[in-house]
Design a protein around this motif. Sequence first.
Motif, mmCIF file in Angstrom:
data_model
loop_
_atom_site.group_PDB
_atom_site.id
_atom_site.type_symbol
_atom_site.label_atom_id
_atom_site.label_comp_id
_atom_site.label_asym_id
_atom_site.label_seq_id
_atom_site.Cartn_x
_atom_site.Cartn_y
_atom_site.Cartn_z
ATOM 1 N N CYS A 177 0.907 -1.249 0.036
ATOM 2 C CA CYS A 177 -0.068 0.101 0.174
ATOM 3 C C CYS A 177 1.156 0.987 0.330
ATOM 4 O O CYS A 177 0.582 1.955 -0.330
ATOM 5 C CB CYS A 177 -0.745 -0.112 1.593
ATOM 6 N N TYR A 178 1.681 1.310 0.971
ATOM 7 C CA TYR A 178 3.122 2.318 1.264
ATOM 8 C C TYR A 178 3.178 3.012 -0.309
ATOM 9 O O TYR A 178 3.753 3.676 -0.994
ATOM 10 C CB TYR A 178 3.817 2.491 2.062
ATOM 11 N N LEU A 179 3.739 1.933 -1.168
ATOM 12 C CA LEU A 179 4.814 1.760 -2.281
ATOM 13 C C LEU A 179 3.694 2.196 -3.943
ATOM 14 O O LEU A 179 4.170 2.926 -3.937
ATOM 15 C CB LEU A 179 5.091 0.666 -2.601
ATOM 16 N N ARG A 180 2.564 1.853 -3.329
ATOM 17 C CA ARG A 180 1.444 2.877 -4.584
ATOM 18 C C ARG A 180 1.327 4.106 -4.387
ATOM 19 O O ARG A 180 1.131 4.467 -5.291
ATOM 20 C CB ARG A 180 0.246 1.501 -4.146
ATOM 21 N N ARG A 181 0.546 3.980 -3.440
ATOM 22 C CA ARG A 181 0.158 5.288 -2.835
ATOM 23 C C ARG A 181 1.442 6.474 -3.485
ATOM 24 O O ARG A 181 1.312 7.147 -3.584
ATOM 25 C CB ARG A 181 0.183 6.048 -1.372
ATOM 26 N N GLU A 182 3.007 5.996 -2.376
ATOM 27 C CA GLU A 182 4.135 6.863 -3.375
ATOM 28 C C GLU A 182 4.125 6.593 -4.718
ATOM 29 O O GLU A 182 3.921 7.905 -5.092
ATOM 30 C CB GLU A 182 5.372 6.423 -2.767
ATOM 31 N N GLY A 183 4.212 5.976 -5.396
ATOM 32 C CA GLY A 183 3.981 5.526 -6.842
ATOM 33 C C GLY A 183 3.200 7.119 -7.737
ATOM 34 O O GLY A 183 3.131 7.367 -8.562
#
Length: 223
Positions: A204-210
């Motif tokens: 979720c963190y990586l997706r949101r940051e992307g």
Amino acid sequence: MVKKAVVLVSGGLDSATVLAQARAAGYECYALAFDYGQRHRAELVAAKRVAESGGAAAFKIINLDLSSIGGSALTDMNIDVPDAGASGIPITYVPARNTVFLSIALGWAEVLNANDIFIGVNAVDYSGYPDCRPAFIEAFETLANVATKAGVEGNGMHIHTPLMALSKADIVKAGTQLGVDYAQTVSCYQANDKGEACGRCDSCYLRREGFEQAGIIDPTRYS
């Protein structure tokens, strides 16, 4: 002659992008997903949506039970999915998962007379899994070409990893340009049955940051 390719489709952001890229490159795509005992089963529903909207010629789900060996928070309900930020290889790593997945994809590729397999592994914005690195892909491609009839007869098997060196933001931008509907995808390691994300895990963190870094609205539904 139509070029055929097997594309591993998990239902997540990365594999949806790879399917779009393979289609844009002129391949007739055969989408392959796995029901391997994962806790985030909403991704299988998403995988079907992605395959259908992405124009796959066929979609197949292979049933495996990796939960029978456990060892990962994704396949053992007694292990909690950690919040983002842990160091080292996280407990969400599923032992030998990509080796198993690519092996079955290789078998289907041979049956289809396809010499190409696409997988959405990434070694930039990722969780540190050993089977997402270039060294693993290179080694598996070498194996594929000595372990198959196609490889032995000189019709080389190729493992394509178009996302390997891209940031998550670059992946989002690339997919958006190809018309990928990321609202159809599920990336969360513990998404509920409605496909709603936890907002706390590493994925979720990586997706949101992307999405934030790409300057594109994040369509993720959170619980």
